[in-house]
Scaffold this active site. Structure first.
Site, PDB file in Angstrom:
ATOM      1  N   TRP A  35     -16.134  16.022   1.100  1.00 13.46           N
ATOM      2  CA  TRP A  35     -16.063  14.710   1.246  1.00 13.46           C
ATOM      3  C   TRP A  35     -14.611  14.635   2.075  1.00 13.46           C
ATOM      4  O   TRP A  35     -13.788  15.551   2.306  1.00 13.46           O
ATOM      5  CB  TRP A  35     -15.650  14.023  -0.079  1.00 13.46           C
ATOM      6  CG  TRP A  35     -14.788  13.184   0.028  1.00 13.46           C
ATOM      7  CD1 TRP A  35     -13.502  12.780   0.106  1.00 13.46           C
ATOM      8  CD2 TRP A  35     -15.294  10.988   0.716  1.00 13.46           C
ATOM      9  NE1 TRP A  35     -13.337  11.625   0.596  1.00 13.46           N
ATOM     10  CE2 TRP A  35     -14.207  10.244   0.222  1.00 13.46           C
ATOM     11  CE3 TRP A  35     -16.683  10.475   0.287  1.00 13.46           C
ATOM     12  CZ2 TRP A  35     -13.701   9.259   0.818  1.00 13.46           C
ATOM     13  CZ3 TRP A  35     -16.976   8.920   0.506  1.00 13.46           C
ATOM     14  CH2 TRP A  35     -14.959   9.067   1.139  1.00 13.46           C
TER      15      TRP A  35
ATOM     16  N   ASP B  72      -9.285  10.153   5.113  1.00 18.41           N
ATOM     17  CA  ASP B  72      -8.031  10.077   6.140  1.00 18.41           C
ATOM     18  C   ASP B  72      -7.262  11.186   7.197  1.00 18.41           C
ATOM     19  O   ASP B  72      -7.654  12.618   6.674  1.00 18.41           O
ATOM     20  CB  ASP B  72      -6.469   9.957   5.358  1.00 18.41           C
ATOM     21  CG  ASP B  72      -6.977   8.548   4.929  1.00 18.41           C
ATOM     22  OD1 ASP B  72      -7.628   8.171   4.573  1.00 18.41           O
ATOM     23  OD2 ASP B  72      -5.725   8.364   3.800  1.00 18.41           O
TER      24      ASP B  72
ATOM     25  N   GLN C  90      -7.921  14.623   4.671  1.00 21.52           N
ATOM     26  CA  GLN C  90      -8.639  14.184   2.844  1.00 21.52           C
ATOM     27  C   GLN C  90      -9.854  15.321   2.283  1.00 21.52           C
ATOM     28  O   GLN C  90     -10.492  14.087   2.764  1.00 21.52           O
ATOM     29  CB  GLN C  90      -7.995  12.608   2.393  1.00 21.52           C
ATOM     30  CG  GLN C  90      -6.978  12.196   2.943  1.00 21.52           C
ATOM     31  CD  GLN C  90      -5.888  12.456   1.611  1.00 21.52           C
ATOM     32  OE1 GLN C  90      -6.271  12.150   0.401  1.00 21.52           O
ATOM     33  NE2 GLN C  90      -5.196  13.711   1.666  1.00 21.52           N
TER      34      GLN C  90
ATOM     35  N   TRP D  92     -15.203  10.932  -3.094  1.00 24.84           N
ATOM     36  CA  TRP D  92     -13.889  10.890  -3.513  1.00 24.84           C
ATOM     37  C   TRP D  92     -12.918  11.286  -4.655  1.00 24.84           C
ATOM     38  O   TRP D  92     -13.593  11.484  -5.480  1.00 24.84           O
ATOM     39  CB  TRP D  92     -12.977   9.865  -2.988  1.00 24.84           C
ATOM     40  CG  TRP D  92     -12.159   9.832  -2.708  1.00 24.84           C
ATOM     41  CD1 TRP D  92     -10.932   9.727  -1.462  1.00 24.84           C
ATOM     42  CD2 TRP D  92     -10.739   9.416  -3.899  1.00 24.84           C
ATOM     43  NE1 TRP D  92      -9.730   9.560  -2.335  1.00 24.84           N
ATOM     44  CE2 TRP D  92      -9.477   9.991  -3.408  1.00 24.84           C
ATOM     45  CE3 TRP D  92     -11.172   9.177  -4.853  1.00 24.84           C
ATOM     46  CZ2 TRP D  92      -8.173   9.893  -3.569  1.00 24.84           C
ATOM     47  CZ3 TRP D  92      -9.560   9.328  -6.327  1.00 24.84           C
ATOM     48  CH2 TRP D  92      -8.774   9.394  -5.109  1.00 24.84           C
TER      49      TRP D  92
ATOM     50  N   PHE E 181      -2.243  13.859  -0.841  1.00 27.54           N
ATOM     51  CA  PHE E 181      -2.476  12.936  -0.318  1.00 27.54           C
ATOM     52  C   PHE E 181      -1.985  12.692   1.114  1.00 27.54           C
ATOM     53  O   PHE E 181      -1.635  13.772   0.883  1.00 27.54           O
ATOM     54  CB  PHE E 181      -2.293  11.288  -1.788  1.00 27.54           C
ATOM     55  CG  PHE E 181      -2.987  10.907  -2.825  1.00 27.54           C
ATOM     56  CD1 PHE E 181      -4.206  11.438  -3.024  1.00 27.54           C
ATOM     57  CD2 PHE E 181      -3.127   9.759  -2.549  1.00 27.54           C
ATOM     58  CE1 PHE E 181      -5.162  11.330  -4.141  1.00 27.54           C
ATOM     59  CE2 PHE E 181      -3.732   9.190  -3.705  1.00 27.54           C
ATOM     60  CZ  PHE E 181      -5.042   9.546  -4.397  1.00 27.54           C
TER      61      PHE E 181
ATOM     62  N   ASP F 189       1.587   8.471   1.724  1.00 31.07           N
ATOM     63  CA  ASP F 189       1.755   8.257   3.648  1.00 31.07           C
ATOM     64  C   ASP F 189       2.737   8.767   3.569  1.00 31.07           C
ATOM     65  O   ASP F 189       2.975   7.666   5.195  1.00 31.07           O
ATOM     66  CB  ASP F 189       0.352   7.197   3.318  1.00 31.07           C
ATOM     67  CG  ASP F 189      -1.055   7.176   2.872  1.00 31.07           C
ATOM     68  OD1 ASP F 189      -0.585   8.252   1.858  1.00 31.07           O
ATOM     69  OD2 ASP F 189      -1.555   6.117   3.241  1.00 31.07           O
TER      70      ASP F 189
ATOM     71  N   GLU G 159      -0.927   1.222   3.481  1.00 31.04           N
ATOM     72  CA  GLU G 159      -1.402   2.535   3.783  1.00 31.04           C
ATOM     73  C   GLU G 159      -1.093   3.427   5.033  1.00 31.04           C
ATOM     74  O   GLU G 159      -1.288   2.463   6.238  1.00 31.04           O
ATOM     75  CB  GLU G 159      -3.239   3.351   3.220  1.00 31.04           C
ATOM     76  CG  GLU G 159      -3.726   2.167   1.767  1.00 31.04           C
ATOM     77  CD  GLU G 159      -4.360   2.783   1.056  1.00 31.04           C
ATOM     78  OE1 GLU G 159      -4.966   3.615  -0.097  1.00 31.04           O
ATOM     79  OE2 GLU G 159      -5.618   2.767   1.899  1.00 31.04           O
TER      80      GLU G 159
ATOM     81  N   TRP H  29     -13.491   1.851   3.337  1.00 32.08           N
ATOM     82  CA  TRP H  29     -14.046   2.247   1.879  1.00 32.08           C
ATOM     83  C   TRP H  29     -14.925   0.823   0.696  1.00 32.08           C
ATOM     84  O   TRP H  29     -14.934   1.347  -0.080  1.00 32.08           O
ATOM     85  CB  TRP H  29     -12.286   1.903   0.947  1.00 32.08           C
ATOM     86  CG  TRP H  29     -11.550   3.460   1.105  1.00 32.08           C
ATOM     87  CD1 TRP H  29     -10.661   2.996   2.221  1.00 32.08           C
ATOM     88  CD2 TRP H  29     -11.379   4.547   0.699  1.00 32.08           C
ATOM     89  NE1 TRP H  29      -9.445   4.436   1.633  1.00 32.08           N
ATOM     90  CE2 TRP H  29     -10.050   5.457   1.260  1.00 32.08           C
ATOM     91  CE3 TRP H  29     -12.443   4.750  -0.052  1.00 32.08           C
ATOM     92  CZ2 TRP H  29     -10.321   5.746   1.114  1.00 32.08           C
ATOM     93  CZ3 TRP H  29     -12.238   5.910  -0.351  1.00 32.08           C
ATOM     94  CH2 TRP H  29     -11.144   7.198   0.120  1.00 32.08           C
TER      95      TRP H  29
HETATM   96  C1  FRU Z   1      -6.420   5.664   2.652  1.00 35.45           C
HETATM   97  C2  FRU Z   1      -6.049   6.220   1.117  1.00 35.45           C
HETATM   98  C3  FRU Z   1      -4.267   6.832   1.116  1.00 35.45           C
HETATM   99  C4  FRU Z   1      -4.901   7.928   1.120  1.00 35.45           C
HETATM  100  C5  FRU Z   1      -5.674   8.599   0.106  1.00 35.45           C
HETATM  101  C6  FRU Z   1      -6.268   9.352  -0.580  1.00 35.45           C
HETATM  102  O1  FRU Z   1      -7.915   5.753   2.565  1.00 35.45           O
HETATM  103  O2  FRU Z   1      -6.310   5.677   0.388  1.00 35.45           O
HETATM  104  O3  FRU Z   1      -3.188   5.701   1.007  1.00 35.45           O
HETATM  105  O4  FRU Z   1      -3.119   8.727   0.445  1.00 35.45           O
HETATM  106  O5  FRU Z   1      -6.728   7.704   1.519  1.00 35.45           O
HETATM  107  O6  FRU Z   1      -7.146   9.756  -0.427  1.00 35.45           O
END
Ligand code: FRU
Length: 598
Positions: free
Chosen positions: A144, A147, A163, A171, A203, A265, A316, A403
């Site tokens: 997966w 970001d 990520q 996720w 993250f 972030d 975010e 999302w």
């Molecule tokens: C955005 C987010 C960020 C976080 C990450 C977690 O898509 O929610 O805020 O750091 O993804 O995977």
């Protein structure tokens, strides 16, 4: 601290009552012992590189503990197959002495199919098995991705961290994956850069190059800032002295804490005017701005966001970047702010604010209720820019998903890809300053021979049966449309299976739209089946550039003044195109198609 807790839990239950006797092992190299209550322990004497773990995405989360010489050295959650196997993921165990290892697993019934399928192997086959894997957009080899993180340029390489969950294509277990490129298009996959630790999973965040050794890790160190996502979210740092190949986490992490729950972030950059490092990060419904001289001690300067722009979801992944205003000598600051949900077409999206920044405070130059979207499609999120890019290039990259359905798009071997990297600039229209995005010039190096169609008139309909032969779903279309007196200009990409995507300029409502409701597989939920819209101005001529790559379409207005990015999952590539006019005529004065390939 976490590791201590895990240790004591394990001592109480699993390890104490373990005796090694072969029971129902199918892979003859493995000995599996069930301990009751869904707990099992696996051992082996055979040295191989990987333990291959069978995954069923709909299974519940099990807990996996890798124990070496009685200590928990790694733990993650994993959807081990209960009824059937969707795919395997590898656990690299080559760093350990197999004779000292055990794999302890919780919450998987003894009857689960995984016990028959789990195996040791020296190989893990990464050959692409996916119809929808993009050809020129970045996607992880397996697992997966969400970001893009830590994008930074150094010594001829663009680094992309992201990520990453290496233990399923959904996720969870966030790591920083890593890839490098010399041209932003061809990527080399590198090993995971940052893995979860006692402070939490890893993250999103950013990287800087510390040219002057302000942090003391060494001149030119690559320093990563990320959110440690434990019970609470805190900010941590790690540094690399070998161009990102290995990172060492700073021993005094976290470097920044808060009582705000959503606190994450960090994006860090050098502010030359004040001679300080600046960090922007999302804190609930606002963006907090901090400054530092040594990257380790941070002082809060201000907060931005209350009452400003769109607040339909969590804020975010912020970024703060200075951009030129086209046609002037001016530069302005842009605060990029991703939010989810609350986007213009539902779910995740990227908004931005234009204004001033003095090293302490960002001031939005527009009225607080003005909302500016960076991309009008449904699949453009977590956008941030490259740090230290050559020639002061300002290049942004987004995660091409949303999302509301990201975890259920129809791929298995991997999930999600990124947008094409885009160069940013500002322009002024009717007294407001907006941001434009254009694909980086490097994309053009992918172009095959141009297929130029003759100019034609559209009075009702016009069909192009075949865009080009050998269409594998990765191509670019550039066109110029001159209106005569049509009220609506419609283009349609379609295939022989009846899948279609409609693009429309409605000159009465002054709206550009993309309709993907009949684009192919749209039935996996999360509001995927949708029409996305963007405001446009009534003009005599439009230029449109479409970048199509297997499962995505990025539609750029001629000079990037609007962009619309949408995923599509057609049964086969769209290789036909129709043009319709409503209420009058229009002319297609140029239409060029390029196959895009590596
Ligand atoms: C955005 C987010 C960020 C976080 C990450 C977690 O898509 O929610 O805020 O750091 O993804 O995977």
């Amino acid at each position: 601290m976490r590791i201590q807790i895990w240790k004591s839990l394990l001592m109480g239950g699993v390890v104490a009552c373990f005796t090694l006797s072969p029971s129902n092992a199918i892979d003859m190299d493995l000995t599996i012992k069930h301990l009751g209550d869904g707990q099992s322990i696996i051992r082996s004497d055979k040295t191989k590189r990987y333990l291959l773990l069978p995954i069923e995405e709909k299974a519940g989360d099990a807990q996996f503990y890798l124990i070496s010489d009685n200590d928990v050295v790694q733990t993650f959650s994993i959807r081990l197959a209960i009824d059937h196997v969707d795919y395997f993921v590898p656990l690299d165990i080559s760093f350990y002495d197999i004779k000292k290892l055990s794999f302890n697993i919780r919450s998987v019934p003894d009857s689960a199919v995984c016990w028959k399928e789990i195996k040791l192997s020296d190989e893990f086959d990464k050959t692409n098995r996916e119809q929808y894997r993009p050809l020129y957009h970045f996607s992880p080899e397996y697992g997966w991705m969400n970001d893009p993180n830590g994008m930074v340029y150094k010594d001829g390489e663009y680094h992309l961290f992201y990520q990453y969950n290496p233990y399923a294509s959904i996720w969870g277990n966030m790591h920083w994956g890593h890839a490098v490129s010399k041209d932003l298009i061809h990527w080399e996959h590198l090993p995971v850069a940052l893995a979860p630790d006692g402070l939490g999973t890893i993250f999103s965040g950013s990287c800087v190059i510390d040219k002057d050794n302000t942090a003391g890790f060494g001149a030119g160190a690559m320093i990563a800032f990320y959110t440690s996502a434990g019970e609470r979210q805190t900010q941590s740092m790690a540094y690399s002295l070998d161009n990102g190949r290995t990172f060492k986490k700073y021993s005094r992490n976290p470097v920044l804490t808060s009582t705000v729950r959503d606190f994450r972030d960090p994006k860090v950059f050098w502010h030359a005017e004040t001679g300080k490092w600046i960090m922007v990060l999302a804190a609930g419904q606002e963006i907090q701005i901090y400054s530092s001289s040594d990257l380790k001690h941070w002082e809060m300067e201000s907060a931005f966001g209350e009452g400003q722009g769109a607040h339909g979801g969590t804020w975010e992944c912020p970024d703060l970047v200075q951009l030129p205003v086209k046609g002037t000598e001016l530069k302005k600051w842009v605060m990029i702010c991703n939010l989810s949900p609350g986007g213009p077409s539902g779910g995740s999206a990227t908004q931005y604010f234009v204004g001033e920044f003095d090293g302490k405070k960002f001031i939005n130059e527009s009225a607080p209720e003005v909302i500016k979207w960076m991309d009008w499609g449904k699949d453009h999120y977590a956008t941030v820019t490259w740090s230290n890019a050559p020639e002061n290039r300002k290049i942004a990259l987004a995660w091409m998903s949303n999302w509301t359905y990201a975890n259920s798009v129809p791929t298995y071997q991997f999930r999600s890809s990124n947008s094409i990297p885009r160069e940013l600039y500002l322009y002024t229209w009717k007294g407001e300053t907006y941001m434009a995005s254009v694909p980086v010039g490097e994309v053009e190096s992918l172009r095959g021979k141009a297929v130029k169609k003759k100019a034609f008139k559209v009075d009702h309909t016009y069909n192009i049966e075949s865009l080009f032969s050998g269409n594998n779903g990765a191509y670019e279309i550039e066109m110029t449309v001159k209106n005569v007196n049509a009220k609506e200009i419609v283009m349609q990409l379609y295939n022989s299976k009846g899948d279609e995507v409609d693009f429309s300029y409605n000159l009465e409502t002054e709206i550009f739209s993309i309709d993907r409701t009949k684009s192919g597989n749209v039935d996996f939920g999360g509001g995927f089946s949708a029409v996305t819209i963007a405001p446009i101005e009534k003009q005599d001529e439009y230029k449109l550039r479409l970048l199509v790559d297997k499962a995505s379409i990025e539609a750029f207005d001629g000079d990037g003044k609007f962009v619309m990015t949408n995923l599509v999952f057609p049964q086969e590539p769209y290789n036909s195109m129709s043009f319709y006019s409503k209420g009058g005529k229009f002319n297609v004065t140029s239409l060029t198609i390029y196959k895009l390939g590596k």
